[in-house]
Design a protein around this motif. Structure first.
Motif, PDB file in Angstrom:
ATOM      1  N   TRP A   1       0.836  -1.200   0.000  1.00 11.76           N
ATOM      2  CA  TRP A   1       0.000   0.000   0.000  1.00 11.76           C
ATOM      3  C   TRP A   1       0.876   1.257   0.000  1.00 11.76           C
ATOM      4  O   TRP A   1       0.614   2.215  -0.735  1.00 11.76           O
ATOM      5  CB  TRP A   1      -0.932  -0.025   1.214  1.00 11.76           C
ATOM      6  N   GLN A   2       1.930   1.242   0.811  1.00 12.14           N
ATOM      7  CA  GLN A   2       2.838   2.386   0.859  1.00 12.14           C
ATOM      8  C   GLN A   2       3.577   2.565  -0.464  1.00 12.14           C
ATOM      9  O   GLN A   2       3.794   3.684  -0.926  1.00 12.14           O
ATOM     10  CB  GLN A   2       3.836   2.227   2.017  1.00 12.14           C
ATOM     11  N   THR A   3       3.950   1.458  -1.097  1.00  9.10           N
ATOM     12  CA  THR A   3       4.605   1.525  -2.396  1.00  9.10           C
ATOM     13  C   THR A   3       3.669   2.135  -3.434  1.00  9.10           C
ATOM     14  O   THR A   3       4.077   2.984  -4.230  1.00  9.10           O
ATOM     15  CB  THR A   3       5.065   0.120  -2.843  1.00  9.10           C
ATOM     16  N   LEU A   4       2.415   1.711  -3.425  1.00  8.45           N
ATOM     17  CA  LEU A   4       1.429   2.274  -4.349  1.00  8.45           C
ATOM     18  C   LEU A   4       1.250   3.768  -4.104  1.00  8.45           C
ATOM     19  O   LEU A   4       1.124   4.557  -5.053  1.00  8.45           O
ATOM     20  CB  LEU A   4       0.090   1.540  -4.213  1.00  8.45           C
ATOM     21  N   ALA A   5       1.258   4.169  -2.850  1.00  3.47           N
ATOM     22  CA  ALA A   5       1.138   5.593  -2.524  1.00  3.47           C
ATOM     23  C   ALA A   5       2.360   6.359  -3.034  1.00  3.47           C
ATOM     24  O   ALA A   5       2.223   7.448  -3.602  1.00  3.47           O
ATOM     25  CB  ALA A   5       0.978   5.774  -1.023  1.00  3.47           C
ATOM     26  N   ASP A   6       3.547   5.772  -2.865  1.00  2.00           N
ATOM     27  CA  ASP A   6       4.775   6.405  -3.355  1.00  2.00           C
ATOM     28  C   ASP A   6       4.743   6.565  -4.871  1.00  2.00           C
ATOM     29  O   ASP A   6       5.298   7.513  -5.409  1.00  2.00           O
ATOM     30  CB  ASP A   6       6.006   5.593  -2.953  1.00  2.00           C
ATOM     31  N   GLN A   7       4.080   5.632  -5.549  1.00  2.00           N
ATOM     32  CA  GLN A   7       3.963   5.685  -7.008  1.00  2.00           C
ATOM     33  C   GLN A   7       2.828   6.598  -7.472  1.00  2.00           C
ATOM     34  O   GLN A   7       2.624   6.778  -8.661  1.00  2.00           O
ATOM     35  CB  GLN A   7       3.726   4.279  -7.574  1.00  2.00           C
ATOM     36  N   GLY A   8       2.089   7.149  -6.533  1.00  2.00           N
ATOM     37  CA  GLY A   8       0.978   8.041  -6.873  1.00  2.00           C
ATOM     38  C   GLY A   8      -0.286   7.315  -7.282  1.00  2.00           C
ATOM     39  O   GLY A   8      -1.223   7.928  -7.796  1.00  2.00           O
ATOM     40  N   LYS A   9      -0.358   6.022  -7.043  1.00  2.00           N
ATOM     41  CA  LYS A   9      -1.531   5.229  -7.428  1.00  2.00           C
ATOM     42  C   LYS A   9      -2.587   5.196  -6.328  1.00  2.00           C
ATOM     43  O   LYS A   9      -3.706   4.762  -6.563  1.00  2.00           O
ATOM     44  CB  LYS A   9      -1.105   3.806  -7.790  1.00  2.00           C
ATOM     45  N   VAL A  10      -2.218   5.647  -5.126  1.00  2.00           N
ATOM     46  CA  VAL A  10      -3.126   5.681  -3.982  1.00  2.00           C
ATOM     47  C   VAL A  10      -3.080   7.092  -3.407  1.00  2.00           C
ATOM     48  O   VAL A  10      -1.996   7.636  -3.201  1.00  2.00           O
ATOM     49  CB  VAL A  10      -2.672   4.659  -2.907  1.00  2.00           C
ATOM     50  N   ARG A  11      -4.237   7.675  -3.185  1.00  2.00           N
ATOM     51  CA  ARG A  11      -4.276   9.032  -2.631  1.00  2.00           C
ATOM     52  C   ARG A  11      -4.162   9.048  -1.115  1.00  2.00           C
ATOM     53  O   ARG A  11      -3.569   9.946  -0.555  1.00  2.00           O
ATOM     54  CB  ARG A  11      -5.559   9.740  -3.047  1.00  2.00           C
ATOM     55  N   ASN A  12      -4.747   8.079  -0.440  1.00  3.59           N
ATOM     56  CA  ASN A  12      -4.729   8.048   1.021  1.00  3.59           C
ATOM     57  C   ASN A  12      -3.792   6.947   1.479  1.00  3.59           C
ATOM     58  O   ASN A  12      -4.160   5.781   1.520  1.00  3.59           O
ATOM     59  CB  ASN A  12      -6.137   7.815   1.580  1.00  3.59           C
ATOM     60  N   ARG A  13      -2.567   7.315   1.852  1.00  2.00           N
ATOM     61  CA  ARG A  13      -1.561   6.329   2.222  1.00  2.00           C
ATOM     62  C   ARG A  13      -1.722   5.835   3.655  1.00  2.00           C
ATOM     63  O   ARG A  13      -1.023   4.944   4.089  1.00  2.00           O
ATOM     64  CB  ARG A  13      -0.163   6.887   2.010  1.00  2.00           C
ATOM     65  N   ARG A  14      -2.651   6.387   4.394  1.00  2.00           N
ATOM     66  CA  ARG A  14      -2.845   6.014   5.788  1.00  2.00           C
ATOM     67  C   ARG A  14      -3.532   4.654   5.904  1.00  2.00           C
ATOM     68  O   ARG A  14      -4.085   4.132   4.941  1.00  2.00           O
ATOM     69  CB  ARG A  14      -3.646   7.087   6.497  1.00  2.00           C
TER      70      ARG A  14
END
Length: 144
Positions: free
Chosen positions: A91-104
């Motif tokens: 999930w954190q990797t996806l957030a780092d890639q900009g694929k997830v808006r809410n990394r929490r």
């Protein structure tokens, strides 16, 4: 000129934050490698808490809270299992890639609820099969 009292207060705050981080590391059951990767991500590549600024230490503590470590006076959640840690890392990797808006954690839990037939609201309520399916879905999402 900065007074000696102010310097001493900053040093005491720095030391207190380092103690809190080490307590969080223990409570969350982080191994040394995972801990240092977290430090590096939230502290501009630094892998030792003593090298971190107060702001960087506070960012690490905030990440620990997002990972389930309670805020002062908060409710304790048990440490993540290896599979739950894998979901969180993906999930954190996806957030780092900009694929997830809410990394929490709330973002991950919302996604999990939408992906499961029984709309699971907590990681510990997932079955082994659901964990496996979710991890594979996250991996495929990351690969896209």
């Amino acid at each position: 000129m900065v007074s000696a009292t102010l310097i001493a207060a900053r040093a005491a705050q720095h030391a207190q934050l380092i103690r809190r981080i080490h307590t969080g590391k223990r409570d969350l059951g982080l191994d040394d490698e995972t801990y240092r990767l977290i430090l590096a991500r939230f502290a501009a590549g630094k892998t030792s808490s003593t090298d971190c600024s107060v702001a960087e230490l506070q960012a690490v503590i905030e990440h620990f809270h997002d990972s389930g470590w309670p805020r002062p006076g908060g409710v304790w959640h048990k440490p993540l299992s290896p599979r739950q840690k894998k979901m969180w890392a993906l999930w954190q990797t996806l957030a780092d890639q900009g694929k997830v808006r809410n990394r929490r954690m709330a973002g991950l839990l919302g996604w999990i609820a939408g992906q499961t037939d029984n709309q699971v609201q907590r990681l510990e309520w997932l079955t082994s099969e659901q964990e496996h399916t979710l991890i594979e879905s996250l991996k495929q999402w990351e690969a896209r």
